[in-house]
Design an enzyme around this catalytic site. Sequence first.
Site, PDB file in Angstrom:
ATOM      1  CD  GLU A  73      28.005 -71.837 -55.880  1.00 33.15           C
ATOM      2  OE1 GLU A  73      28.701 -71.196 -55.057  1.00 33.15           O
ATOM      3  OE2 GLU A  73      27.589 -71.366 -56.937  1.00 33.15           O
ATOM      4  CE1 TYR A 119      -1.043 -73.675 -48.974  1.00 32.84           C
ATOM      5  CE2 TYR A 119       1.002 -74.876 -48.666  1.00 32.84           C
ATOM      6  CZ  TYR A 119      -0.341 -74.735 -48.432  1.00 32.84           C
ATOM      7  OH  TYR A 119      -0.993 -75.627 -47.626  1.00 32.84           O
TER       8      TYR A 119
END
Length: 211
Positions: A73, A119
């Site tokens: 990747e 968050y």
Amino acid sequence: MDEGALRQELADLGRSLFDRGYSVGTAGNISVRLPDGYLMTPTSSCLGRLDPARISRLGSDWSHLSGDRPSKEVFLHRAVLTARPEAGAVVHLHSTHATAISCLAPEGGDAEVPALTPYFVMRIGRRLPCVPYYRPGDPAMEPAVRAAAQGAKALLLANHGPVVSGATLRDAVHAAEELEEAARLALLLRGVPGLRALTPAQVDDLLEVFG
Ligand code: 13P
């Protein structure tokens, strides 16, 4: 932090992610920007058992210099780190709930993960684009990933999993954990009557203070 300490931190955080089920088998890969290149997890390595000395070292032109062969990747990581010069690290996982959302999100559109908690907004932001499906490691994904990463700290690869950037390796790992929890909450609470998300004003306030 010097390169030796970063290699150790990469192995420690990889083990922590693996031990808590954020990655299984040899899924997932992580890259870290260095002053003169990149560190990358080797292909087919288990995030739970990384040997700091064998982590792949790439030059600033992304050529493989030393260590084991880098993740397939590399194009994915290059796309994100090129699009986001402020990012110091990229974490790609197949964590269950974020991957489930990657199977629901419209390819080429934005995933609908509601802003349920502060968050998620603070670590990920407003947008979570979903890049159309490509075979893992397909270099053809690079332009689409680069375009998506230009406007977002995190993105999903359709039917594959999340990709999250951060200013530091630690930040990227924390944001990847936060994304997985937000995806879990989104799926748990999907369609539940009375579900309350943060208001646009609350999201604006968070991004103004922490964004
Ligand atoms: P690598 O083992 O080559 O890093 O690939 C694992 C993966 O997660 C593919 O998306």
